[in-house]
Motif scaffolding. Structure first.
Motif, PDB file in Angstrom:
ATOM      1  N   PRO A 147       0.925  -1.293  -0.044  1.00 58.66           N
ATOM      2  CA  PRO A 147      -0.092  -0.056  -0.098  1.00 58.66           C
ATOM      3  C   PRO A 147       0.869   1.297  -0.310  1.00 58.66           C
ATOM      4  CG  PRO A 147      -0.756  -1.614   1.820  1.00 58.66           C
ATOM      5  CD  PRO A 147       0.573  -2.030   1.142  1.00 58.66           C
ATOM      6  N   LEU A 148       0.155   2.227  -0.664  1.00 58.66           N
ATOM      7  CA  LEU A 148       0.909   3.711  -0.636  1.00 58.66           C
ATOM      8  C   LEU A 148       0.040   4.664  -0.459  1.00 58.66           C
ATOM      9  CD1 LEU A 148       2.944   3.290  -4.032  1.00 58.66           C
ATOM     10  CD2 LEU A 148       3.832   3.170  -1.675  1.00 58.66           C
ATOM     11  N   SER A 149       0.132   5.897   0.011  1.00 59.67           N
ATOM     12  CA  SER A 149      -0.459   7.018   0.149  1.00 59.67           C
ATOM     13  C   SER A 149      -0.690   7.784  -1.168  1.00 59.67           C
ATOM     14  CB  SER A 149      -0.047   8.060   1.068  1.00 59.67           C
ATOM     15  OG  SER A 149       1.200   8.721   0.609  1.00 59.67           O
ATOM     16  N   PRO A 150      -1.912   8.387  -1.254  1.00 55.54           N
ATOM     17  CA  PRO A 150      -2.019   9.227  -2.643  1.00 55.54           C
ATOM     18  C   PRO A 150      -1.094  10.121  -3.000  1.00 55.54           C
ATOM     19  CG  PRO A 150      -4.055   9.067  -1.239  1.00 55.54           C
ATOM     20  CD  PRO A 150      -3.037   8.569  -0.313  1.00 55.54           C
ATOM     21  N   VAL A 208      -6.893   0.810   2.961  1.00 52.01           N
ATOM     22  CA  VAL A 208      -6.375  -0.224   3.735  1.00 52.01           C
ATOM     23  C   VAL A 208      -6.057   0.673   5.213  1.00 52.01           C
ATOM     24  CG1 VAL A 208      -5.687  -1.977   2.244  1.00 52.01           C
ATOM     25  CG2 VAL A 208      -4.052  -0.253   3.076  1.00 52.01           C
ATOM     26  N   ASP A 209      -5.946   1.851   5.136  1.00 51.98           N
ATOM     27  CA  ASP A 209      -5.633   2.626   6.301  1.00 51.98           C
ATOM     28  C   ASP A 209      -6.270   4.100   5.818  1.00 51.98           C
ATOM     29  OD1 ASP A 209      -4.771   3.471   8.743  1.00 51.98           O
ATOM     30  OD2 ASP A 209      -2.547   2.607   8.652  1.00 51.98           O
ATOM     31  N   ARG A 210      -6.287   4.994   7.122  1.00 52.01           N
ATOM     32  CA  ARG A 210      -6.934   6.188   6.949  1.00 52.01           C
ATOM     33  C   ARG A 210      -6.417   6.943   5.769  1.00 52.01           C
ATOM     34  NH1 ARG A 210      -5.403  11.428   8.641  1.00 52.01           N
ATOM     35  NH2 ARG A 210      -3.589  10.760   9.269  1.00 52.01           N
ATOM     36  N   GLU A 213      -8.313  -6.270   4.814  1.00 52.80           N
ATOM     37  CA  GLU A 213      -9.425  -5.549   5.555  1.00 52.80           C
ATOM     38  C   GLU A 213      -9.625  -4.240   5.061  1.00 52.80           C
ATOM     39  OE1 GLU A 213     -10.943  -7.750   9.436  1.00 52.80           O
ATOM     40  OE2 GLU A 213      -9.940  -6.003   9.589  1.00 52.80           O
ATOM     41  N   GLU A 214     -10.721  -3.614   4.577  1.00 49.67           N
ATOM     42  CA  GLU A 214     -11.031  -2.292   4.212  1.00 49.67           C
ATOM     43  C   GLU A 214     -11.074  -1.556   5.445  1.00 49.67           C
ATOM     44  OE1 GLU A 214     -13.949   0.254   1.300  1.00 49.67           O
ATOM     45  OE2 GLU A 214     -14.590  -1.664   1.860  1.00 49.67           O
ATOM     46  N   TYR A 215     -10.389  -0.488   5.162  1.00 46.96           N
ATOM     47  CA  TYR A 215     -10.618   0.876   6.398  1.00 46.96           C
ATOM     48  C   TYR A 215     -11.967   1.634   6.008  1.00 46.96           C
ATOM     49  CZ  TYR A 215      -9.735   5.136   9.039  1.00 46.96           C
ATOM     50  OH  TYR A 215      -9.776   6.083   9.837  1.00 46.96           O
ATOM     51  N   ILE A 216     -12.933   1.434   6.938  1.00 45.05           N
ATOM     52  CA  ILE A 216     -14.052   1.803   6.575  1.00 45.05           C
ATOM     53  C   ILE A 216     -14.829   2.946   7.602  1.00 45.05           C
ATOM     54  CG2 ILE A 216     -15.121  -0.321   5.570  1.00 45.05           C
ATOM     55  CD1 ILE A 216     -16.153  -1.266   8.105  1.00 45.05           C
ATOM     56  N   GLY A 217     -13.792   3.758   8.214  1.00 47.62           N
ATOM     57  CA  GLY A 217     -14.323   4.555   9.107  1.00 47.62           C
ATOM     58  C   GLY A 217     -14.286   4.115  10.575  1.00 47.62           C
ATOM     59  N   TYR A 261      -4.161   0.429  12.583  1.00 45.10           N
ATOM     60  CA  TYR A 261      -4.532   1.851  11.527  1.00 45.10           C
ATOM     61  C   TYR A 261      -3.866   3.000  12.317  1.00 45.10           C
ATOM     62  CZ  TYR A 261      -8.036  -1.389  10.001  1.00 45.10           C
ATOM     63  OH  TYR A 261      -8.553  -2.870   9.263  1.00 45.10           O
ATOM     64  N   GLU A 262      -3.587   4.036  11.372  1.00 44.47           N
ATOM     65  CA  GLU A 262      -3.519   5.292  11.678  1.00 44.47           C
ATOM     66  C   GLU A 262      -4.413   6.016  12.402  1.00 44.47           C
ATOM     67  OE1 GLU A 262      -1.324   7.113   8.465  1.00 44.47           O
ATOM     68  OE2 GLU A 262       0.324   5.587   8.250  1.00 44.47           O
ATOM     69  N   VAL A 263      -4.906   5.542  13.534  1.00 47.19           N
ATOM     70  CA  VAL A 263      -6.034   6.374  13.957  1.00 47.19           C
ATOM     71  C   VAL A 263      -5.624   6.742  15.447  1.00 47.19           C
ATOM     72  CG1 VAL A 263      -7.750   5.595  12.567  1.00 47.19           C
ATOM     73  CG2 VAL A 263      -7.138   4.375  14.543  1.00 47.19           C
TER      74      VAL A 263
END
Length: 387
Positions: free
Chosen positions: A99-102, A131-133, A144-148, A177-179
């Protein structure tokens, strides 16, 4: 005559294209080369071997690959490189193998695509999985999907058999996750969850009381518009106070549509941080300055916003309308519609649908609804005397 020109006259059956001498036709060879990489990234040494089988000398194979349109050498791989940003993002992720960030995807694409546009495509295209924030992978990788935050708390409770320790939920989500811990605890203590006898949490039973009924529902609320999927969005016209970081009021009809009531609070998440909507004397939204900064928005621009079922603040950016647009297009711009229309009748149909009217509403019904909602800025472009 230069020697190379003389030699060239002796080489019949070759195409000379962009400095290459190609036997049998350059376009055909380029197409055969592209076809080798339709299944995804190939490491460069293997790619060199593959094109050598087409007759390209190995000592110039890398240069040949770099010259073929719709292919790109990316971090030691040869990848398909079509025109769409979606496919380029897919290629970047495939090479990264994680995964990467936008922001990272934008940097690796290295072309003139806006960060907002890339983020929107990652969200909308089923090939990508959040997959993360602020990280996206390829759906085919699974995971797993990051769904809020709120929906992920529900997921943790369901896995635990119907109730879970808040500390366990916090540990699981902040590890995965990054929360922040404070955000998870705020959601866990908010609407939708209740404490059990031993102090754990479970999903709250539906309340029997009637939901708060505002004087005007969302369809009668100024600057609120329904999209084709049925979701209602509220238009925020950016001013100096928003850019300074001040909070701003929200109409009661839109706040009630989000499930809020007087005395309530809703913490929404964005890639730039949480935005809190609270309702004391009136509904108020906290600072959206980081969101505006992401879009590089200025005074006169607009942001359309809503909240997802998972508690995410969804936003769409609309730059200020260009000078000289015809009045009907100015009216459409204010509902977030920027495509051309064939007639005023088509524009009225679009506006009617966005403000909750049934298909086939008359011109007078549209103007009356705009007047009742208080959308006098739109009305002024459609019927200046009525405004």
């Amino acid at each position: 005559m230069p020697t190379w020109r003389f030699v060239r006259t002796l080489l019949t059956g070759y195409d000379q294209v962009d400095g290459w001498l190609v036997a049998g036709g350059a376009d055909e060879l380029k197409e055969k080369t592209r076809q080798l990489f339709t299944d995804g990234p190939v490491k460069l040494p293997e790619a060199v071997t593959m094109v050598a089988q087409l007759g390209v000398r190995e000592d110039v194979a890398e240069r040949w690959l770099a010259s073929v349109p719709h292919l790109r050498i990316l971090e030691g791989h040869v990848v398909p490189w079509p025109r769409s940003v979606n496919e380029k993002a897919e290629a970047v992720l495939a090479v990264a193998e994680g995964p990467l960030s936008p922001e990272e995807i934008q940097t690796r694409i290295g072309e003139d695509y806006s960060l907002v546009g890339i983020r929107n495509q990652l969200t909308a295209d089923e090939r990508f999985l959040r997959v993360d924030r602020n990280r996206y992978g390829l759906s085919r990788w699974g995971g797993e999907e990051y769904i809020g935050i709120r929906e992920m708390i529900v997921r943790e409770i369901e896995r635990a058999g119907g109730e879970a320790s808040v500390n366990t939920v916090v540990a699981n989500l902040t590890t995965r996750y990054e929360v922040s811990e404070s955000s998870v605890r705020a959601y866990a203590g908010g609407p939708g969850f209740e404490r059990t006898q031993r102090g754990w949490i479970r999903v709250a039973a539906p309340e029997q009381a009637e939901p708060y009924q505002p004087r005007r529902d969302v369809s009668m609320t100024r600057r609120s518009f329904r999209s084709r999927d049925g979701r209602w969005w509220h238009r925020v016209d950016v001013n100096a106070e928003h850019l300074r970081g001040s909070g701003s009021p929200l109409p009661t009809g839109f706040a009630a549509h989000l499930g809020m009531a007087p005395g309530g609070q809703l913490t929404t998440s964005t890639p730039s941080g949480d935005v809190v909507i609270s309702w004391h004397n009136q509904p108020t939204m906290g600072s959206i300055r980081p969101v505006l900064a992401d879009y590089n928005a200025g005074e006169g621009d607009s942001i359309f916003m809503t909240v997802s079922d998972g508690g995410e603040l969804l936003t769409r950016y609309l730059p200020q309308a260009a000078q000289g647009l015809p009045p009907v297009n100015m009216a459409l711009h204010l509902i977030g519609y920027t495509a051309p229309v064939a007639s005023e009748a088509e524009a009225l149909r679009l506006i009617g649908a966005r403000i909750g009217l049934a298909d086939g509403a008359s011109r007078e019904e549209v103007l009356t609804r705009l007047r009742e909602r208080g959308d006098r800025d739109i009305l002024a472009f459609l019927d200046p005397e009525a405004a």
